[in-house]
Design an enzyme around this catalytic site. Structure first.
Site, PDB file in Angstrom:
ATOM      1  CD  GLU B 193      26.711 -55.532  27.917  1.00  0.00           C
ATOM      2  OE1 GLU B 193      25.739 -56.141  28.424  1.00  0.00           O
ATOM      3  OE2 GLU B 193      27.045 -55.668  26.725  1.00  0.00           O
ATOM      4  CG  HIS B 262      23.240 -49.751  18.413  1.00  0.00           C
ATOM      5  ND1 HIS B 262      21.959 -50.038  18.799  1.00  0.00           N
ATOM      6  CD2 HIS B 262      23.946 -50.895  18.573  1.00  0.00           C
ATOM      7  CE1 HIS B 262      21.889 -51.308  19.157  1.00  0.00           C
ATOM      8  NE2 HIS B 262      23.083 -51.850  19.038  1.00  0.00           N
TER       9      HIS B 262
END
Ligand SMILES: Cc1ncc(C[n+]2csc(CCOP(=O)(O)OP(=O)(O)O)c2C)c(N)n1
Lengths: 348, 462
Positions: B193, B262
């Site tokens: 990322e 998450h």
């Protein structure tokens, strides 16, 4: 800044010699090249000496990182670049900007935080940019410029040009994850990126050996199948040679390439750093024996291209340009308060 | 004893699926590990294995059946010696869930009773031309269409991220893009990322218009330096020279039973940063119109989607190059008694709460912020001038939240119009718990909004 030596910048299609490993014998250079490099590097040196003085006088704020000693690196690489190529570097960026032909006035005015500065006084020493000159910063976060440089290379490829992206970063940045993330993508997609590690042996006060498990930095691309080369970064001609090969590869779609420039900075990390982590002898030895400007100067004198007096005259001219830039930087007004809220977002 | 095969949930947010294929016929012997059927969801096709041995006694839901709720009895396996006649009269029934179902459910096709379709609440932009027709589509499709349209309009637009190309998107938002635009413009990245966000920034600085997908914004934490220090600030630091015309997009917010790492809302994180535009839409029409506007915008835009809403369907206007302006909130339900302001999936809870309040005689106005930065305080203040009461609703943490910001702005600019203190209804101030009951306690609910609205209307206990 004066024009770049023309034979280099127009070399274009001619395939560069493919040679591996470290350059041994001194590469060839025309008298014009040598004079040009001398001028370019001297400009960087005088500019930064002036910046150092002005910092001491309180005219320049914040951090001010000087490149003194490392001039051969950017000069040698820039000699192989052409219009449309992009370059970017860290906070140690003044010389890179000069190498891109950016007017010393607007750089120094940015350092003094004036409205005439290249970032309108809103960037400062570490954050300067010029799209017009293909210079994409000036990045204050160690390593951040590396993926961005890969992205510029990505854009060149996306647009189908043969332009390259050159991203300079320090030996302190090489241990970062984002550097390897960038290596990986650059190879995966064969991006025209030249990763230039400016190994000046220290990251602030930490020597390479104290921070890195592998100090042969040219090998850092190996596991990504990126060819690396160690180069004498104090010799502008050796740098140019290596750059010529690297640039040719990238233009031919065979990039990326990694170059480790073995170089040295004479000053502390920034103006506030007394550099106590290394000995005076170490610094003076480098200055006396390997100075990039002296090396070119000696070649010019040895080959009787110019006389000592002629070189002195060049120095005088450069000093005049720098001092004019300093006047500009100190007499320009500070930014208008109305500038505070401009450029936060692009106003349409 | 026969063995029941129930339609399994194959991802945390799956609520229903289609039976794509039965690999066995009634009467066939099956052994443990056999793939008896293929189940298709809106995200993927998955194989259903049996871990029992026996004879496939009865298939209760035929091949090709769609919209089967998770937990539905779809087949029965007979154990050794069992007789098929014992199966007479058994039909496909939805099994009672072991615990409370997750609070958030998909609203499509709705075999699950408690699901309510948000479609009814949708209002269209006031300035649509008369006679505009609409197509009903999911949020997921609307987002995909937005990208595809912009890619057709502008060759500088490209999409990159993990699994966006060959896999067709982890949440299937980029489905079909690779086929239409090819791998030069729809690019699978490694799981890095920090690196690929930075690469996108560099490409944007060179004038391309990347749409960088984060599989979820939780993973963008690794890229936050590039987003904030590079993308958001460079225009300013360069005195307006270096732009970052790009979109960082992907799902965020509470998912279902995926735990703390998450499941979180990032609106207030990014909204804190000057130099970024932050969008968090709810309806499919807004998702399409705002994403198109975000891609066209010369600034870096954080586009926060919501995983739960991907399957929600809404009417999207059939207008060419349909865009919704960034920075404009929308009154999605008019009312006079209390203002409920929210964004993203919070709008659904607010609308549900408004229905319940209506039944109790309280007429709530609901505002969908759509863009969090810049925040459209004008629309909020206009509403408060009318209702004099407000509840801020947000599926995020309360401390330093968007709701906190709205509340403070109201103190400064609308104090005289308030007849009651501003109330905030947010998630509980804890990392998202995994246990179903705790998770339900954590996230915003319409009951809590109703209670808060009654409180500001001074109508508790009536
Ligand atoms: C991410 C990050 N960490 C730490 C710093 C503070 N810092 C600035 S320069 C520097 C040393 C970097 O050394 P190197 O990469 O070798 O470059 P050089 O200064 O030698 O050119 C550090 C630690 C920073 N700017 N960014």
């Amino acid at each position: 800044m004066a024009k770049k030596p023309s034979p280099r910048t127009t070399k274009g299609g001619k395939p560069a010699a493919r040679r591996k490993a470290v350059q041994k014998k001194a590469p060839e250079a025309t008298p014009e090249d040598l004079i040009q490099y001398y001028k370019d590097m001297l400009m960087m040196r005088r500019f930064e000496e002036k910046a150092g003085q002005m910092y001491g006088m309180g005219l320049i704020g914040g951090f001010c990182h000087l490149y003194i000693g490392q001039e051969a690196v950017v000069t040698g690489i820039q000699a192989e670049l052409k219009d449309g190529d992009s370059i970017l570097t860290s906070y140690r960026d003044h010389a890179h900007m000069l190498a891109c032909d950016i007017d010393p006035k607007v750089i120094l005015a940015e350092l003094t935080g004036r409205s005439t500065g290249i970032s309108k006084g809103k960037g400062g020493s570490m954050h300067m940019f010029s799209v017009e000159h293909g210079f994409y910063g000036g990045h204050g976060i160690v390593g951040a410029q590396v993926p961005i440089g890969a992205g510029l290379g990505f854009a060149h490829k996306y647009r189908g040009t043969d332009n390259v992206s050159v991203v300079y970063f320090g030996d302190g940045a090489v241990n970062q994850g984002q550097v390897y993330e960038s290596f990986n993508m650059a190879r995966l997609w064969n991006l025209p990126v030249i990763f230039v590690i400016e190994n000046n042996q220290y990251a602030m006060g930490t020597s390479l050996a104290r921070a890195s498990s592998e100090v042969e930095l040219f090998r850092r691309g190996e596991s990504f199948k990126i060819e690396g080369e160690a180069v004498d970064g104090m010799d502008v001609l050796a740098v140019r040679e290596a750059a010529s090969r690297a640039v040719a590869k990238c233009r031919a779609g065979e990039g990326p390439v990694l170059l480790e420039m073995k170089t040295y900075r004479y000053r502390g990390h920034s103006m506030s750093d007394p550099a106590k982590y290394r000995s005076k002898e170490e610094v003076s030895k480098m200055r006396a024996e390997f100075d990039p400007i002296d090396q070119v100067k000696n070649r010019i004198l040895d080959n009787k291209i110019m006389t000592e007096d002629e070189l002195k005259a060049i120095d005088k001219e450069i000093k005049a340009v720098v001092s004019e830039a300093a006047d500009f930087a100190t007499t320009s007004p500070e930014p208008d308060p109305s500038e505070l809220y401009t450029d936060v977002l692009v106003a349409e | 004893m026969s063995i029941e095969i129930l339609l399994p949930a194959m991802s945390p947010t799956m609520t229903e699926g289609n039976i794509a294929k039965w690999n066995f016929k009634e009467g066939d012997k099956v052994s443990a590990g056999d793939v008896v059927a293929e189940i298709e969801t809106d995200k993927a096709t998955m194989e259903l294995e049996t871990d029992e041995e026996g004879v496939l006694g009865k298939i209760l839901v035929a091949e090709g059946a769609e919209g089967i709720a998770v937990g539905t009895l779809i087949a029965v396996i007979l154990e050794d010696g069992e007789d098929a006649s014992s199966l007479d009269g058994i039909t496909a029934t939805v099994a009672a869930p072991a615990s409370e179902p997750p609070v958030m459910q998909s609203t499509e096709a709705a075999p699950v009773p408690e699901v309510t379709a948000p479609v009814a609440a949708v209002r269209v932009e006031a300035d649509l031309p008369e006679g505009t027709t609409f197509t009903n589509m999911t949020v997921r499709e609307a987002l995909r269409d937005a990208m595809a349209e912009e890619m057709r309009l502008d060759p500088d637009v490209f999409v990159m991220g993990e699994e966006v190309a060959e896999y067709q998107g982890a949440y299937k938002v980029t489905q079909g893009l690779l086929q239409e635009f090819g791998d030069q413009r729809v690019i699978d990245t490694p799981i890095t990322e920090h690196g690929f966000a930075g690469l996108g920034v560099g490409a944007a600085m060179a004038g391309l218009k990347p749409v960088v997908e984060f599989m979820t914004f939780n993973f963008a934490m690794q890229a936050i330096d590039q987003i904030i220090n590079s993308a958001a600030k460079t225009n300013y630091m360069s005195g307006g020279q270096i732009r970052c015309p790009m979109v960082f997009r992907g799902p965020n917010g509470a998912a279902s039973r995926v735990g703390a790492q998450h499941s979180q809302n990032y609106a207030s994180w990014y909204a804190h940063v000057p130099g970024l535009i932050v969008v968090a839409p709810y309806s499919a029409a807004d998702c399409k119109g705002l994403l198109k506007a975000a891609i066209k915008d010369p600034n870096p835009v954080i586009f926060l989607e919501n995983e739960i809403t991907y399957g929600y369907s809404f009417d999207v206007p059939d207008v060419e190059d349909y865009t919704v302006p960034l920075g404009k909130a929308k009154v999605v339900r008019e009312g006079v008694d209390v203002t409920l302001v929210s964004y993203s999936i919070g709008v659904k809870f607010a609308l549900d709460a408004a229905e319940k309040l209506a039944a109790e005689g309280i007429d709530a106005e609901v505002i969908d912020l759509r863009t969090i930065r810049p925040l459209d305080m004008d629309t909020i203040i206009e509403s408060v001038k009318k209702t004099n009461r407000i509840v801020c609703v947000e599926e995020g943490w309360v401390t330093c939240s968007v709701s906190s910001e709205i509340s403070a702005c109201l103190m400064e600019d609308a104090f005289d119009y308030l007849d009651a203190p501003v109330m905030r209804v947010t998630n509980e101030d804890v990392p998202m718990p995994y246990a179903a009951n705790l998770e339900k306690l954590t996230v915003v609910s319409d009951e809590r909004i109703v209670a808060a609205a009654k409180q500001v209307c001074y109508k508790q206990g009536e």
